[in-house]
Every structure is written in structure tokens, then in C-alpha cells.
Design an enzyme around this catalytic site. Structure first.
Site, PDB file in Angstrom:
ATOM      1  N   LEU A  17      -4.813  32.988  -0.667  1.00 32.68           N
ATOM      2  CA  LEU A  17      -4.439  34.095  -1.537  1.00 32.68           C
ATOM      3  C   LEU A  17      -5.368  35.288  -1.385  1.00 32.68           C
ATOM      4  O   LEU A  17      -4.922  36.436  -1.352  1.00 32.68           O
ATOM      5  CB  LEU A  17      -4.434  33.633  -2.998  1.00 32.68           C
ATOM      6  CG  LEU A  17      -3.236  32.812  -3.442  1.00 32.68           C
ATOM      7  CD1 LEU A  17      -3.530  32.122  -4.776  1.00 32.68           C
ATOM      8  CD2 LEU A  17      -1.991  33.684  -3.568  1.00 32.68           C
ATOM      9  N   ASP A  36     -16.446  36.107   1.148  1.00 31.85           N
ATOM     10  CA  ASP A  36     -16.118  34.698   1.377  1.00 31.85           C
ATOM     11  C   ASP A  36     -17.346  33.994   1.933  1.00 31.85           C
ATOM     12  O   ASP A  36     -18.071  34.547   2.765  1.00 31.85           O
ATOM     13  CB  ASP A  36     -14.952  34.558   2.364  1.00 31.85           C
ATOM     14  CG  ASP A  36     -14.266  33.210   2.247  1.00 31.85           C
ATOM     15  OD1 ASP A  36     -13.233  33.127   1.562  1.00 31.85           O
ATOM     16  OD2 ASP A  36     -14.782  32.232   2.832  1.00 31.85           O
ATOM     17  N   ILE A  73     -21.049  34.522  -5.086  1.00 29.65           N
ATOM     18  CA  ILE A  73     -20.796  35.284  -6.304  1.00 29.65           C
ATOM     19  C   ILE A  73     -20.974  34.451  -7.584  1.00 29.65           C
ATOM     20  O   ILE A  73     -20.848  34.993  -8.674  1.00 29.65           O
ATOM     21  CB  ILE A  73     -19.393  35.932  -6.272  1.00 29.65           C
ATOM     22  CG1 ILE A  73     -18.302  34.956  -5.796  1.00 29.65           C
ATOM     23  CG2 ILE A  73     -19.436  37.137  -5.343  1.00 29.65           C
ATOM     24  CD1 ILE A  73     -17.834  33.994  -6.819  1.00 29.65           C
ATOM     25  N   TYR A 170     -10.618  21.547 -13.228  1.00 31.22           N
ATOM     26  CA  TYR A 170      -9.953  22.776 -12.789  1.00 31.22           C
ATOM     27  C   TYR A 170      -9.154  23.404 -13.933  1.00 31.22           C
ATOM     28  O   TYR A 170      -9.210  24.619 -14.154  1.00 31.22           O
ATOM     29  CB  TYR A 170      -9.043  22.427 -11.609  1.00 31.22           C
ATOM     30  CG  TYR A 170      -8.251  23.563 -11.027  1.00 31.22           C
ATOM     31  CD1 TYR A 170      -8.858  24.539 -10.249  1.00 31.22           C
ATOM     32  CD2 TYR A 170      -6.877  23.634 -11.230  1.00 31.22           C
ATOM     33  CE1 TYR A 170      -8.125  25.574  -9.682  1.00 31.22           C
ATOM     34  CE2 TYR A 170      -6.126  24.663 -10.660  1.00 31.22           C
ATOM     35  CZ  TYR A 170      -6.752  25.633  -9.896  1.00 31.22           C
ATOM     36  OH  TYR A 170      -6.015  26.645  -9.354  1.00 31.22           O
ATOM     37  N   LYS A 174      -9.866  27.088 -15.502  1.00 32.18           N
ATOM     38  CA  LYS A 174      -8.837  28.119 -15.436  1.00 32.18           C
ATOM     39  C   LYS A 174      -8.410  28.574 -16.835  1.00 32.18           C
ATOM     40  O   LYS A 174      -8.050  29.748 -17.028  1.00 32.18           O
ATOM     41  CB  LYS A 174      -7.637  27.614 -14.641  1.00 32.18           C
ATOM     42  CG  LYS A 174      -7.908  27.473 -13.145  1.00 32.18           C
ATOM     43  CD  LYS A 174      -8.375  28.786 -12.519  1.00 32.18           C
ATOM     44  CE  LYS A 174      -8.362  28.754 -11.014  1.00 32.18           C
ATOM     45  NZ  LYS A 174      -8.855  30.013 -10.404  1.00 32.18           N
ATOM     46  N   THR A 204      -1.690  27.176  -0.136  1.00 30.35           N
ATOM     47  CA  THR A 204      -2.997  27.511   0.420  1.00 30.35           C
ATOM     48  C   THR A 204      -3.718  26.221   0.778  1.00 30.35           C
ATOM     49  O   THR A 204      -3.167  25.123   0.622  1.00 30.35           O
ATOM     50  CB  THR A 204      -3.846  28.295  -0.598  1.00 30.35           C
ATOM     51  OG1 THR A 204      -4.173  27.420  -1.701  1.00 30.35           O
ATOM     52  CG2 THR A 204      -3.088  29.507  -1.139  1.00 30.35           C
TER      53      THR A 204
END
Length: 302
Positions: A17, A36, A73, A170, A174, A204
Site C-alpha cells: 500500500l 521504509d 519512525i 493488531y 489499529k 499485500t
């Protein structure tokens, strides 16, 4: 060219994505910072600059401008460096797309503390820290008297909105991103910043195994509903000047479908006007549930 000359930073942009977003922003005239680390699907392995640099080359081949960002990050220094890279390369930052993430799927009773922490770190902390440092940049710009018309697009998931069996870490991360989006949209509005989130569905590295088991590949010439590129037009529009009036919202995106999520809203209510006795509560709750819509099912349940 709805994002012409806007400076965009996309995290996790080496594949999937994030790569699709970076390329579509470039097609729409944006100057792109491609962030990345180049790690494996589960976040393991040594960092590799290759994926980010390959996307930069793809953008340059389109006639666009981009620079790689190899920074982690989910650290203070890495998030600060991401913003600094945009400012040093292009003079400012207009759009932050928080997209980086990986999976450590396991049923709750088998989920280790390390697997929990790793997913929380990359998804939730990896959204918070870039958002924090981008917000500081935009606050400083506004205080210096320079105009700010900035955007943040966070990446949640249907797992965060509805839950997903085998993905407790996860799903929790999220869901936390949705809460962070709501708070940031309220806090950063004074600086000229909008903050929205998407819940994408696409094929993905993170989802290819699931889709391989549940969906046949598209026939030749058939619209591929699970292509990551289908999600990017919404992300790019949310990063454009046109989206100035939209903030604090969550959108699902899959194939050609865009859905605005209603999220939690106050539903039916009973106010007794006094403290409830526990024996009375059951009747009240049953009445409330009878007047409320049924919840949507958790992904993978039953």
C-alpha cells in the site's frame, strides 16, 4: 495533478500500500519522501534501503521527485529525521501518510508479550511519533506566520474497527490508531492540519496468504478488487487541498468501494434519574439492546 508541489512523506512506502500511495502522489504532482526500513513481513531482519530506493527510482522514471528515508519512525530520532528529511529536501512538509506496519498473528492464549509489544510499537507508536514531530513542525510554521494547509492520513484496519480472530495485537493497535486520529484532528486543527484515517483492504505482503486461501486471482482483463492501487486515490485526495473540510473521519477503501465509518455513536439510552439497583439493570440493558442495531461480526468468528 491535485497534489502538485505538495510535499508528502509516506511511511512503509517500499512495498504494498505504501508504495502504491507514494507512486500515486507522484503522479499527482507531489514531491515524495519514501520511508521504509526494508524488513521482512513480520518486521524481522536487517534494515535494507533497497525497497525505498527502488520506489524513488520508479518515481523519478515517471518524471517526479523523491528522496528515500531509511529512518525507524517508531523512535523519537527516526520520526524527527523523517520530518527533517522532507524539510531539507523540499523546504517543508504538507502531508504525512502513516502506513508502516507488520504482523505477528497468533491466538490470544498463545500470543507472547514480545509479539504484542512489537506490533504495538510499529503500528501505534509508529503512528504517534511521526504525527508528533510533524505536528511540531506545523505549529512552528504557523507561529512563524507561514501558512499551513497540512494533512495526516493514518492507516487503521477493519480488524481495528470490528476485530479479527487471531489478531488481538493488531486489532488493538489499529483500534488505538482510530482513537489517536480523533484526538489529533481536534488538537491540530488550530494549526491548519486535518487528520483522517483509512481502513484499507488490499493484497499485500501482510494479507497475501489470507487472500490466497479465500479468493481466486482475477481473470485476465477483470478488475482486481484487491490491488493496493485501488486504495491510493482516496489517500491522495485526503492529502490534497480539496479535502480541507474533512477531518476526524475514518474511511474504508476496497476495490472501487469507499465507505465512511460511523464508529461509536450514542445509541438508545435510559436515564432513571437515580442510582440503579443491580437487579434492575438486566431489564434496562435488554431493552437498550432490543432498540440498538446488532453489532457487525468479528472477522473470522464463527
Amino acid at each position: 495533478m491535485i497534489c502538485k508541489d505538495r510535499v508528502v512523506a509516506v511511511t512503509g512506502a517500499g512495498r504494498g500500500l505504501g508504495r502504491a500511495h507514494a507512486l500515486e502522489f507522484a503522479r499527482q504532482g507531489a514531491l515524495v519522501v519514501v520511508n521504509d526500513l526494508g524488513v521482512a513481513r513480520d518486521g524481522t531482519g536487517g534494515a535494507a534501503a533497497g525497497p525505498a530506493e527502488e520506489v524513488v527510482k520508479e518515481i523519478e522514471a515517471l518524471g517526479g521527485r523523491a528522496v528515500p528515508s531509511p529512518h525507524d519512525i517508531a523512535t523519537e530520532d527516526g520520526a524527527a529525521a523523517l520530518v527533517a528529511t522532507a524539510v531539507e529536501a523540499f523546504g517543508r512538509l504538507d502531508v504525512l501518510v502513516n502506513n508502516a506496519g507488520f504482523l505477528r498473528d497468533r491466538m490470544l492464549i498463545n500470543l507472547s508479550e514480545d509479539e504484542w509489544d512489537a506490533v504495538m510499537r510499529v503500528h501505534l507508536k509508529g503512528h504517534f511519533l511521526p504525527l508528533k514531530h510533524a505536528g511540531r513542525h506545523w505549529r512552528a510554521e504557523r507561529k512563524a506566520g507561514r501558512p499551513v494547509d497540512a494533512r495526516v492520513i493514518n492507516t487503521s484496519s477493519g480488524a481495528g474497527l470490528l476485530g479479527s480472530v487471531g489478531q488481538g495485537n493488531y486489532s488493538a493497535a489499529k483500534a488505538g490508531i482510530v482513537g489517536l486520529t480523533l484526538v489529533a484532528s481536534a488538537e491540530l486543527a488550530r494549526y491548519g492540519v486535518t487528520v483522517n484515517a483509512i481502513a484499507p483492504a488490499a493484497r499485500t505482503r501482510m494479507t497475501e496468504e489470507v487472500f490466497a486461501q479465500t479468493m481466486a486471482p482475477p481473470a485476465e482483463g477483470e478488475f482486481d478488487t484487491m490491488a493496493p492501487e485501488n486504495v491510493s486515490p482516496l489517500v491522495v485526495w485526503l492529502g490534497s487541498a480539496e479535502s480541507r473540510a474533512v477531518t476526524g473521519r475514518v474511511f474504508e477503501a476496497e476495490g472501487g468501494r469507499i465507505c465512511v465509518m460511523n464508529a461509536f455513536r450514542h445509541g438508545p439510552m435510559i436515564d432513571k434519574g437515580a442510582r440503579w439497583d443491580p437487579a434492575e439493570v438486566g431489564t434496562a440493558v435488554r431493552d437498550l439492546l432490543a432498540r440498538a442495531p446488532d453489532p457487525e461480526p468479528v472477522f473470522g468468528a464463527g
